[in-house]
Design an enzyme around this catalytic site. Structure first.
Site, PDB file in Angstrom:
ATOM      1  N   ALA A  49      21.004 -62.721  34.994  1.00 39.03           N
ATOM      2  CA  ALA A  49      20.915 -61.548  36.211  1.00 39.03           C
ATOM      3  C   ALA A  49      22.196 -60.963  36.456  1.00 39.03           C
ATOM      4  O   ALA A  49      23.337 -61.655  36.185  1.00 39.03           O
ATOM      5  CB  ALA A  49      20.428 -62.399  37.268  1.00 39.03           C
TER       6      ALA A  49
ATOM      7  N   ALA B  93      24.337 -63.047  38.745  1.00 40.00           N
ATOM      8  CA  ALA B  93      25.329 -64.264  37.983  1.00 40.00           C
ATOM      9  C   ALA B  93      26.693 -64.000  37.549  1.00 40.00           C
ATOM     10  O   ALA B  93      27.480 -64.685  37.324  1.00 40.00           O
ATOM     11  CB  ALA B  93      24.308 -64.701  36.732  1.00 40.00           C
ATOM     12  N   ARG B  94      27.121 -62.503  37.452  1.00 40.33           N
ATOM     13  CA  ARG B  94      28.273 -62.302  36.998  1.00 40.33           C
ATOM     14  C   ARG B  94      29.340 -62.590  37.961  1.00 40.33           C
ATOM     15  O   ARG B  94      30.267 -63.335  38.160  1.00 40.33           O
ATOM     16  CB  ARG B  94      28.418 -60.775  37.004  1.00 40.33           C
ATOM     17  CG  ARG B  94      27.757 -60.224  35.758  1.00 40.33           C
ATOM     18  CD  ARG B  94      27.779 -58.621  35.611  1.00 40.33           C
ATOM     19  NE  ARG B  94      26.927 -58.336  34.316  1.00 40.33           N
ATOM     20  CZ  ARG B  94      27.036 -58.355  33.219  1.00 40.33           C
ATOM     21  NH1 ARG B  94      28.414 -58.511  32.596  1.00 40.33           N
ATOM     22  NH2 ARG B  94      26.062 -57.976  31.946  1.00 40.33           N
TER      23      ARG B  94
ATOM     24  N   SER C 115      19.606 -68.073  28.260  1.00 35.58           N
ATOM     25  CA  SER C 115      18.825 -66.964  28.224  1.00 35.58           C
ATOM     26  C   SER C 115      17.539 -67.033  27.203  1.00 35.58           C
ATOM     27  O   SER C 115      17.810 -67.702  26.329  1.00 35.58           O
ATOM     28  CB  SER C 115      19.607 -65.513  28.208  1.00 35.58           C
ATOM     29  OG  SER C 115      18.910 -64.592  27.915  1.00 35.58           O
ATOM     30  N   ARG C 116      16.624 -66.157  27.682  1.00 39.60           N
ATOM     31  CA  ARG C 116      15.421 -66.066  26.660  1.00 39.60           C
ATOM     32  C   ARG C 116      16.014 -65.572  25.253  1.00 39.60           C
ATOM     33  O   ARG C 116      15.632 -65.469  24.410  1.00 39.60           O
ATOM     34  CB  ARG C 116      14.385 -65.454  26.979  1.00 39.60           C
ATOM     35  CG  ARG C 116      13.449 -66.185  28.217  1.00 39.60           C
ATOM     36  CD  ARG C 116      12.409 -65.291  28.850  1.00 39.60           C
ATOM     37  NE  ARG C 116      13.088 -64.356  29.731  1.00 39.60           N
ATOM     38  CZ  ARG C 116      12.403 -63.253  30.196  1.00 39.60           C
ATOM     39  NH1 ARG C 116      11.206 -63.427  30.330  1.00 39.60           N
ATOM     40  NH2 ARG C 116      13.111 -62.431  30.912  1.00 39.60           N
TER      41      ARG C 116
ATOM     42  N   TYR D  66      16.051 -71.759  28.940  1.00 36.53           N
ATOM     43  CA  TYR D  66      16.539 -72.445  29.992  1.00 36.53           C
ATOM     44  C   TYR D  66      16.290 -73.870  29.931  1.00 36.53           C
ATOM     45  O   TYR D  66      17.244 -74.559  30.265  1.00 36.53           O
ATOM     46  CB  TYR D  66      15.562 -71.742  31.093  1.00 36.53           C
ATOM     47  CG  TYR D  66      15.555 -70.366  31.355  1.00 36.53           C
ATOM     48  CD1 TYR D  66      16.763 -69.323  31.354  1.00 36.53           C
ATOM     49  CD2 TYR D  66      14.397 -69.713  31.669  1.00 36.53           C
ATOM     50  CE1 TYR D  66      16.504 -68.025  31.402  1.00 36.53           C
ATOM     51  CE2 TYR D  66      14.316 -68.313  31.919  1.00 36.53           C
ATOM     52  CZ  TYR D  66      15.250 -67.775  31.779  1.00 36.53           C
ATOM     53  OH  TYR D  66      15.260 -66.169  32.014  1.00 36.53           O
TER      54      TYR D  66
ATOM     55  N   LEU E 298      17.176 -66.570  38.887  1.00 40.56           N
ATOM     56  CA  LEU E 298      15.861 -66.025  38.133  1.00 40.56           C
ATOM     57  C   LEU E 298      15.080 -65.033  39.136  1.00 40.56           C
ATOM     58  O   LEU E 298      15.098 -65.334  40.666  1.00 40.56           O
ATOM     59  CB  LEU E 298      14.729 -66.911  37.649  1.00 40.56           C
ATOM     60  CG  LEU E 298      15.452 -67.899  36.533  1.00 40.56           C
ATOM     61  CD1 LEU E 298      14.685 -69.043  36.068  1.00 40.56           C
ATOM     62  CD2 LEU E 298      15.974 -66.985  35.099  1.00 40.56           C
TER      63      LEU E 298
ATOM     64  N   LYS F 256      18.449 -66.542  46.625  1.00 39.23           N
ATOM     65  CA  LYS F 256      17.330 -66.294  47.698  1.00 39.23           C
ATOM     66  C   LYS F 256      16.797 -64.946  47.386  1.00 39.23           C
ATOM     67  O   LYS F 256      17.267 -64.110  46.577  1.00 39.23           O
ATOM     68  CB  LYS F 256      18.128 -66.024  48.902  1.00 39.23           C
ATOM     69  CG  LYS F 256      19.518 -65.806  49.193  1.00 39.23           C
ATOM     70  CD  LYS F 256      20.053 -64.493  48.834  1.00 39.23           C
ATOM     71  CE  LYS F 256      19.316 -63.214  49.093  1.00 39.23           C
ATOM     72  NZ  LYS F 256      19.583 -62.193  47.897  1.00 39.23           N
TER      73      LYS F 256
ATOM     74  N   ARG G 214      13.376 -56.730  42.136  1.00 36.51           N
ATOM     75  CA  ARG G 214      13.249 -57.160  43.829  1.00 36.51           C
ATOM     76  C   ARG G 214      11.996 -55.877  44.197  1.00 36.51           C
ATOM     77  O   ARG G 214      11.350 -55.994  45.411  1.00 36.51           O
ATOM     78  CB  ARG G 214      14.434 -56.944  44.402  1.00 36.51           C
ATOM     79  CG  ARG G 214      15.236 -57.759  44.426  1.00 36.51           C
ATOM     80  CD  ARG G 214      16.569 -57.606  44.842  1.00 36.51           C
ATOM     81  NE  ARG G 214      17.520 -57.171  44.101  1.00 36.51           N
ATOM     82  CZ  ARG G 214      18.807 -56.666  44.257  1.00 36.51           C
ATOM     83  NH1 ARG G 214      19.172 -57.123  45.457  1.00 36.51           N
ATOM     84  NH2 ARG G 214      19.515 -56.057  43.449  1.00 36.51           N
TER      85      ARG G 214
END
Lengths: 350, 350
Positions: free
Chosen positions: A14, A17-18, A37-38, A62, A78, A101, A173
């Site tokens: 995501a 995550a950077r 990652s997938r 994962y 995720l 969150k 989102r």
């Protein structure tokens, strides 16, 4: 004796995550050991682009991260709908859990996650970064001063940003199967957390939602809410993907007030400002609080320090952080329940 | 040809009348011709202490002011419960009416006052000073820019000050027979006005009150409220006599936001500031607006200019000002009605 660094595994690539990867590398007591990652290709690029150590392992799933005995803790960015299964599995595999969150779709799911963490003796923390900035502690010091701030009576918080056309079309989102809480779970999480922080984490008695806007799939793109406590204290907030970047907390007390206009993400990395009006002369109008590390690295440092104590000293997990996450989720759930009941006040049940 | 100045009579020696007397003397198109008080002695001292012209008449009654043919307009700073009788009488005696806020105990009373003004052809204005500061016009210019601010989605306003022990014991604003609306009528008036101003004076559809605090006589010392419009726009406010001086308006739009922290009374007399975040680069973050006169003198100047046009040119009274007063009163009434109904949402009826 220097403790060995806490070894992180990251689930997924995501965007957020950077920032947290950089934070794990910046914090003095943590390192990145693995990413999964997938798509193995995506994970490989991610590791390269984000300066992972050469020793970091790259997995095409994962599960592989969770099965790696060299991973102490996982960071899970995720989509919310996947938190329940992956956070519980991580806990069962004795990995400490740093969870993005909103931590869950509702408190019932969160309780399953927290029980899994508790029964495995692993630390849980949600990734709300601003809680770890030294400005936050300094503001609390001001608020706790009976001579400077007095008694809290009213709180207002706003967190909004403009999700452009791409965001509103395709971001996780705004997808009902991924982050069903929409803006309430995303920006509203920060408002609810900030209000609880101001109220020393005392839950309100009643919560009432106000005028949500939805996308075609029924996901909340903006909404307001009001909260009231038994002592008469009130709070209101507005969270949105539809209005310009605004990140305010305003607190009004019997002897002082406090305003901060970049509470989620300070405009500078090395210092942050808050403004007060106070009867007490001990506090200048403008207060600047320096920090040696950005707030996300301080978050990782705090989490890794707790994990280190559990690993090295056999300490118990710190309950403060899961408790804050749970109360925040309770408030978010109450806003959602009020929306579902046609904007009736909802009694908050812990 | 220079128009003769508008000749003011003042009813009563309220504290706020000191500021407005100075404003009448500062404004270029007005003067003080008379003051009346139930105590001739008090009126005499007041005239002396506030630098009234030597020609100003001092009366031992309000009636004498209204009967003076040299008085064009009256400024009425009496307690709210007396507004109905004295404002109506003033209008019947063909005096233009500058009336302190809250203008009436409810909109029913206000309508009687406004009808009296209309049938006598006199100008009505309430004494909300900040509406006349050039900052207010400059902020509206920013808000009206579709490139700078976009569409308004959320408003928050706070006006509070600490009424000390003397105030809370004996001020007219906490007495049920004088200013029965308490903090809602006093500081809440400004919040309601500011919200309506932001919404281009469109009335909300629903208003819900939040957690009032009362004194022993049942007068409101603090309360919150939420407002919502048919288009989904929301507003919230907090008004209080119990918390530190705070005077905020925060507006959030699709392209910009606006914050002002001294909207009721700018911290300096000759300039005032507002802050914006905007996609548009035409507006700096901090905007300073200079003024040659303090806002209360600009209010008097505007009122006197309208009165001058009616007197000199036979113009009709300007309806904008009574309309704004009436809408503000409608919102204040709705908050009060929601309190009386146990904090249910009240549909706003114009």
């Amino acid at each position: 004796m220097v403790e060995p660094p806490v070894r992180f595994g990251i689930l997924g690539c995501a965007n957020i995550a950077r920032k947290v990867s950089r934070a794990i590398l910046l914090a003095p007591n943590s390192t990145i050991t693995a990413i999964g990652s997938r798509s193995l290709e995506k994970a490989t690029s991610f590791a390269k682009e984000n300066g992972f150590p050469a020793s970091a392992k790259v997995f095409g799933s994962y599960d592989a991260v969770l099965d790696d005995p060299e991973v102490d803790a996982v960071y899970i960015p995720l989509p919310t709908s996947l938190h329940l299964s992956w956070a519980v599995l991580a806990a069962q595999k004795k990995k400490h859990v740093l969870l993005e969150k909103p931590v869950a779709l509702n408190v019932k799911e969160l309780d399953v996650i927290l029980e899994a963490c508790e029964s495995s003796g692993v630390q849980f923390m949600d990734a709300t970064m601003w809680a770890h900035h030294p400005r936050t502690a300094k503001m609390k010091e001001y608020l706790s001063g009976s001579a400077s701030f007095g008694q809290l009576k009213a709180v207002h918080s706003i967190f909004s940003f403009v999700g452009g056309p791409d965001f509103l079309n395709s971001n996780i989102r705004v997808k009902p199967d991924l982050d069903a809480l929409g803006a309430l779970g995303d920006t509203g999480w920060y408002c609810a957390h900030a209000i609880l922080w101001a109220a020393d984490y005392e839950l309100p008695k009643f919560v009432t939602a106000l005028s949500p806007e939805y996308n075609e799939a029924g996901v909340i793109l903006s909404c307001g809410a009001s909260l009231r406590w038994e002592d008469g204290k009130i709070a209101t907030f507005y969270c949105s993907f539809l209005t310009v970047l605004t990140m305010d907390i305003t607190l009004v007390g019997t002897k002082g007030n406090l305003r901060v206009n970049d509470f989620v993400l300070p405009s500078k990395e090395d210092a942050a400002t808050f403004y007060v009006t106070s009867y007490s002369r001990d506090w200048p109008k403008e207060n600047n609080v320096a920090t040696d590390l950005p707030q996300e690295a301080l978050m990782v440092k705090e989490f890794a320090s707790l994990v280190g104590s559990i690993k090295g000293l056999g300490s118990k997990p710190e309950k403060k952080w899961p408790n804050i996450s749970r109360k925040t989720q309770v408030v978010v759930d109450a806003v959602k329940a009020s929306i579902d009941k046609g904007f009736e006040p909802v009694e908050v049940v812990s």
